[in-house]
Scaffold this motif. Structure first.
Motif, PDB file in Angstrom:
ATOM      1  N   ARG A  70       0.736  -1.244  -0.182  1.00 49.99           N
ATOM      2  CA  ARG A  70       0.027  -0.022  -0.034  1.00 49.99           C
ATOM      3  C   ARG A  70       1.007   1.355   0.067  1.00 49.99           C
ATOM      4  O   ARG A  70       1.728   1.501   0.907  1.00 49.99           O
ATOM      5  CB  ARG A  70      -0.801   0.041   1.358  1.00 49.99           C
ATOM      6  CG  ARG A  70      -1.705   1.268   1.426  1.00 49.99           C
ATOM      7  CD  ARG A  70      -2.633   1.215   2.704  1.00 49.99           C
ATOM      8  NE  ARG A  70      -1.975   1.385   3.798  1.00 49.99           N
ATOM      9  CZ  ARG A  70      -1.439   2.430   4.271  1.00 49.99           C
ATOM     10  NH1 ARG A  70      -1.880   3.664   3.836  1.00 49.99           N
ATOM     11  NH2 ARG A  70      -0.878   2.552   5.541  1.00 49.99           N
ATOM     12  N   PRO A  71       0.677   2.376  -0.955  1.00 50.95           N
ATOM     13  CA  PRO A  71       1.505   3.407  -0.936  1.00 50.95           C
ATOM     14  C   PRO A  71       1.381   4.143   0.377  1.00 50.95           C
ATOM     15  O   PRO A  71       0.090   4.323   0.567  1.00 50.95           O
ATOM     16  CB  PRO A  71       1.095   4.133  -2.333  1.00 50.95           C
ATOM     17  CG  PRO A  71      -0.223   3.530  -2.771  1.00 50.95           C
ATOM     18  CD  PRO A  71      -0.340   2.160  -1.837  1.00 50.95           C
ATOM     19  N   ALA A  72       2.193   4.866   0.694  1.00 59.93           N
ATOM     20  CA  ALA A  72       2.039   5.738   1.899  1.00 59.93           C
ATOM     21  C   ALA A  72       1.849   7.235   1.299  1.00 59.93           C
ATOM     22  O   ALA A  72       2.151   7.567   0.460  1.00 59.93           O
ATOM     23  CB  ALA A  72       3.369   5.847   2.545  1.00 59.93           C
ATOM     24  N   LYS A  73       0.806   7.971   2.015  1.00 66.27           N
ATOM     25  CA  LYS A  73       0.411   9.203   1.719  1.00 66.27           C
ATOM     26  C   LYS A  73       1.114  10.453   2.862  1.00 66.27           C
ATOM     27  O   LYS A  73       0.887  10.067   4.020  1.00 66.27           O
ATOM     28  CB  LYS A  73      -1.114   9.437   1.902  1.00 66.27           C
ATOM     29  CG  LYS A  73      -1.671  10.654   1.012  1.00 66.27           C
ATOM     30  CD  LYS A  73      -3.108  10.558   1.056  1.00 66.27           C
ATOM     31  CE  LYS A  73      -3.655  11.446  -0.151  1.00 66.27           C
ATOM     32  NZ  LYS A  73      -5.287  11.409  -0.330  1.00 66.27           N
ATOM     33  N   VAL A  74       1.856  11.190   2.209  1.00 60.58           N
ATOM     34  CA  VAL A  74       2.821  11.816   3.003  1.00 60.58           C
ATOM     35  C   VAL A  74       2.607  13.405   2.815  1.00 60.58           C
ATOM     36  O   VAL A  74       2.586  13.635   1.667  1.00 60.58           O
ATOM     37  CB  VAL A  74       4.250  11.604   2.957  1.00 60.58           C
ATOM     38  CG1 VAL A  74       5.038  12.447   4.006  1.00 60.58           C
ATOM     39  CG2 VAL A  74       4.644  10.216   3.273  1.00 60.58           C
ATOM     40  N   ASP A  75       2.138  14.179   3.622  1.00 59.60           N
ATOM     41  CA  ASP A  75       1.632  15.475   3.461  1.00 59.60           C
ATOM     42  C   ASP A  75       0.512  15.617   2.249  1.00 59.60           C
ATOM     43  O   ASP A  75       0.618  16.520   1.568  1.00 59.60           O
ATOM     44  CB  ASP A  75       2.972  16.394   3.114  1.00 59.60           C
ATOM     45  CG  ASP A  75       3.867  16.360   4.370  1.00 59.60           C
ATOM     46  OD1 ASP A  75       3.508  16.389   5.425  1.00 59.60           O
ATOM     47  OD2 ASP A  75       4.912  16.431   4.099  1.00 59.60           O
ATOM     48  N   GLY A  76      -0.401  14.630   2.214  1.00 58.31           N
ATOM     49  CA  GLY A  76      -1.362  14.824   1.415  1.00 58.31           C
ATOM     50  C   GLY A  76      -1.248  14.114  -0.038  1.00 58.31           C
ATOM     51  O   GLY A  76      -2.062  14.150  -0.788  1.00 58.31           O
ATOM     52  N   GLU A  77       0.078  13.816  -0.245  1.00 61.26           N
ATOM     53  CA  GLU A  77       0.468  13.065  -1.297  1.00 61.26           C
ATOM     54  C   GLU A  77       0.999  11.891  -1.306  1.00 61.26           C
ATOM     55  O   GLU A  77       1.648  11.647  -0.233  1.00 61.26           O
ATOM     56  CB  GLU A  77       1.520  14.015  -2.196  1.00 61.26           C
ATOM     57  CG  GLU A  77       1.083  15.547  -2.497  1.00 61.26           C
ATOM     58  CD  GLU A  77       0.042  15.825  -3.480  1.00 61.26           C
ATOM     59  OE1 GLU A  77       0.118  14.659  -4.359  1.00 61.26           O
ATOM     60  OE2 GLU A  77      -0.684  16.503  -3.555  1.00 61.26           O
ATOM     61  N   PHE A  78       0.560  11.039  -2.216  1.00 64.24           N
ATOM     62  CA  PHE A  78       1.324   9.613  -2.313  1.00 64.24           C
ATOM     63  C   PHE A  78       2.587   9.677  -2.514  1.00 64.24           C
ATOM     64  O   PHE A  78       3.225  10.324  -3.490  1.00 64.24           O
ATOM     65  CB  PHE A  78       0.558   8.752  -3.292  1.00 64.24           C
ATOM     66  CG  PHE A  78      -0.949   8.416  -2.822  1.00 64.24           C
ATOM     67  CD1 PHE A  78      -1.097   7.373  -1.749  1.00 64.24           C
ATOM     68  CD2 PHE A  78      -1.802   8.958  -3.461  1.00 64.24           C
ATOM     69  CE1 PHE A  78      -2.098   7.093  -1.417  1.00 64.24           C
ATOM     70  CE2 PHE A  78      -3.331   8.407  -2.976  1.00 64.24           C
ATOM     71  CZ  PHE A  78      -3.261   7.540  -1.911  1.00 64.24           C
ATOM     72  N   ASN A  79       3.495   8.869  -1.785  1.00 62.11           N
ATOM     73  CA  ASN A  79       4.958   8.835  -1.841  1.00 62.11           C
ATOM     74  C   ASN A  79       5.204   7.566  -2.783  1.00 62.11           C
ATOM     75  O   ASN A  79       4.868   6.665  -2.486  1.00 62.11           O
ATOM     76  CB  ASN A  79       5.630   8.693  -0.650  1.00 62.11           C
ATOM     77  CG  ASN A  79       6.921   8.777  -0.549  1.00 62.11           C
ATOM     78  OD1 ASN A  79       7.723   7.892  -1.263  1.00 62.11           O
ATOM     79  ND2 ASN A  79       7.647   9.713   0.050  1.00 62.11           N
ATOM     80  N   TYR A  96      12.428   8.534   7.576  1.00 63.41           N
ATOM     81  CA  TYR A  96      10.999   8.129   7.802  1.00 63.41           C
ATOM     82  C   TYR A  96      11.160   6.882   8.780  1.00 63.41           C
ATOM     83  O   TYR A  96      12.022   6.305   9.253  1.00 63.41           O
ATOM     84  CB  TYR A  96      10.542   7.585   6.419  1.00 63.41           C
ATOM     85  CG  TYR A  96      11.661   6.547   5.986  1.00 63.41           C
ATOM     86  CD1 TYR A  96      11.122   4.986   6.076  1.00 63.41           C
ATOM     87  CD2 TYR A  96      12.637   6.733   5.024  1.00 63.41           C
ATOM     88  CE1 TYR A  96      12.056   4.194   5.492  1.00 63.41           C
ATOM     89  CE2 TYR A  96      13.544   5.530   4.457  1.00 63.41           C
ATOM     90  CZ  TYR A  96      13.248   4.417   5.041  1.00 63.41           C
ATOM     91  OH  TYR A  96      14.043   3.175   4.519  1.00 63.41           O
TER      92      TYR A  96
END
Length: 416
Positions: A51-60, A354
Motif C-alpha cells: 500500500r502506498p504511503a500518503k505523506v503531506d497529502g501526497e502519495f509517496n 522516515y
C-alpha cells in the motif's frame, strides 16, 4: 551503546523473494551482517506491491512495505537461469558464512545451489532454507504463502473463528512470514554456533507450516493426543467472562484476561457491577458459565457508559489485567511503543527520514535498530562483484551477456 554489532563480519548471500525469508535477512542485517540480496533482473516481485504511503497529502512513490524486509542489504541483480548467473552466485557463496533462500529443493538443484554443491565450495557454510511445507514429504514440492501454509493448512484460521463464522477474515500481510522469519533467524544463529565449535557447515530449515503449528502448540499439545476438533466459541460461549473482549461507549474495544474464580469480584467492582457478586445467577463459576450470554450483555451495558480511554485509568486503579484493542495507526502513536523504540527512523539519501519497524530482538547495550534503507534493484552489482575479485572487464562481459544487471539499468526498473 557499543558500536560492535553481534554479526559484524558475517556475510549472507540471500536468494529469495516476497517477505518470509527476506524478513530473516533484514533481521540479520539489523544485527550487523553484510546481507547481499540476489534478485532477478527485474527485481524481487514484492517490490512496489505494498500500500502506498500518503505523506503531506501526497502519495509517496517509495515502497515502505518492501523496505521493512530489505533494509540494510546490498542488491545484485542476476539471471539465475543462465549458467553465468548461477556461477556468479556460487562464487559469492565461496566467501560467505550463510546462504539464505526460499527456493524449493528442485530449484536449488536446478541452479546448483543445494547444500551438497555449496558445501563443496564452502565447507563451513550455513545453508538455510525457508519453505511453505518443508523439504521432505509428499507435498514438499508445493509452493506456500502465509495465508495458505501458515494460516490455512496449520489450523490457525479454523481455530480462531467463532462458532457462527464460516471463516475468519483474511490475515494481515506477512504475519506468518515474519513469524517464520524469526524462527529461521534463531535456527541460523544456533547453526553458526555449531560451525564455530566444529568447523563443519550446517544445513538448516524451517517452514511456514510447522512454525504456525508451533504458535498453536498449546492447542496441539492436547489435540495431538485426542485428535478432537477445537471448540469454536463466540463471546457468549467463553469459559469465563473475565477473559473476554467488550466494546466501550465509543465502540472501541478492550480485552481482559483475569483469573475467574479469584478475579470476578475484582472485575465486577471495576466495571460498576458489584451487585452481581452475590447474585444467585452469577455467584459461582459454573453459574456464570451457564448464564454467560446474560452476563456478557450486562458487562456490555456497563462498559457503554464510558469511552475506552476513560475506562483505562479505572481498570488500572482496580488492578485489572486488560489491554486496549488498538488500531494500527494508534499503535504507531502509542506512548509505550515510543518508549520501547518500536518505530525508529531511517535516513534515506533522497527522501530524508522516515519511520520503520524494528525487530523484537534486543541486546542490552547493543544498537540493533535498522541502519540504512533497502537497495534499488542491482544497486550494488558492480561493488559486490569487485569485492568477490572480478575485474571491471569481467563484470562488463556479464552485463553484456545479460547474466547480471548494471545498477543504472536496474534503477529504471523500480527502486525499493
Amino acid at each position: 551503546m557499543t558500536q560492535i554489532k553481534p554479526l559484524d563480519g558475517i556475510r549472507v548471500i540471500e536468494v529469495d523473494s516476497w517477505m518470509a525469508a527476506p524478513s530473516a535477512g533484514a533481521i540479520l542485517a539489523d544485527l550487523g551482517a553484510d546481507v547481499i540480496k540476489v534478485e532477478p533482473l527485474t527485481g524481487d516481485p514484492m517490490r512496489n506491491t505494498s500500500r502506498p504511503a500518503k505523506v503531506d497529502g501526497e502519495f509517496n512513490g517509495y515502497d515502505f512495505g518492501f523496505d521493512v524486509d530489505n533494509r540494510g542489504k546490498r542488491s545484485i541483480a542476476v539471471d539465475l537461469g543462465s549458467d553465468a548467473g548461477a556461477d556468479v552466485v556460487r562464487r559469492l557463496v565461496e566467501n560467505a558464512d550463510i546462504f539464505l533462500c526460499n527456493l524449493l529443493t528442485r530449484r536449488q538443484e536446478r541452479f546448483g545451489l543445494h547444500p551438497e554443491r555449496l558445501h563443496e565450495l564452502n565447507p563451513k557454510l550455513v545453508h538455510a532454507t525457508l519453505t511453505g511445507y518443508g523439504t521432505e514429504g509428499p507435498q514438499a514440492w508445493r509452493p506456500g504463502y502465509d495465508v495458505t501454509a501458515f494460516f490455512g493448512r496449520s489450523g490457525l484460521y479454523d481455530s480462531t473463528r467463532e462458532a457462527s463464522d464460516a471463516l475468519v477474515s483474511m490475515a494481515r500481510p506477512a504475519q506468518g512470514d515474519h513469524t517464520t522469519g524469526l524462527a529461521l533467524v534463531a535456527t541460523i544463529l544456533a547453526a553458526l554456533r555449531v560451525v564455530d565449535r566444529t568447523g563443519e557447515g550446517q544445513v538448516v530449515e524451517t517452514s511456514l507450516f510447522e512454525t504456525a503449528a508451533w504458535t498453536l502448540a498449546t492447542d496441539y499439545g492436547v489435540t495431538a493426543v485426542d485428535e478432537a476438533p477445537v471448540r469454536h466459541r463466540s463471546r457468549y460461549q467463553q469459559i469465563t467472562a473475565t477473559a473476554n473482549r467488550y466494546p466501550c461507549g465509543d465502540d472501541r474495544w478492550v480485552v481482559f484476561n483475569m483469573p475467574e474464580e479469584s478475579g470476578f469480584a475484582q472485575f465486577a467492582k471495576a466495571v460498576g457491577l458489584e451487585h452481581l457478586i452475590d447474585d444467585e445467577r452469577f455467584d459461582t463459576l459454573r453459574k456464570r458459565f451457564h448464564n454467560m450470554h446474560e452476563l456478557v450483555d450486562l458487562i456490555d451495558e456497563a462498559l457503554s457508559v464510558r469511552t475506552r480511554d476513560e475506562w483505562g485509568p479505572i481498570f488500572d486503579e482496580h488492578k485489572i489485567i486488560w489491554g486496549p484493542v488498538l488500531a494500527l495507526h494508534e499503535v504507531v502513536a502509542d506512548d509505550q511503543a515510543e518508549a520501547m523504540g518500536m518505530f525508529p527512523t531511517i535516513e534515506h539519501p533522497e527522501l530524508g527520514e522516515y519511520r520503520t519497524v524494528r525487530s523484537p530482538l534486543r541486546i542490552r547495550g547493543v544498537d540493533t535498530t535498522p541502519s540504512s534503507p533497502s537497495p534499488a534493484v542491482g544497486q550494488h552489482s558492480r561493488s559486490v562483484l569487485r569485492d568477490a575479485g572480478l575485474a571491471d572487464a569481467d563484470i562488463d562481459r556479464l552485463v553484456d551477456s545479460g547474466a547480471i544487471a548494471d545498477p543504472v539499468i536496474a534503477r529504471d526498473g523500480g527502486t525499493g
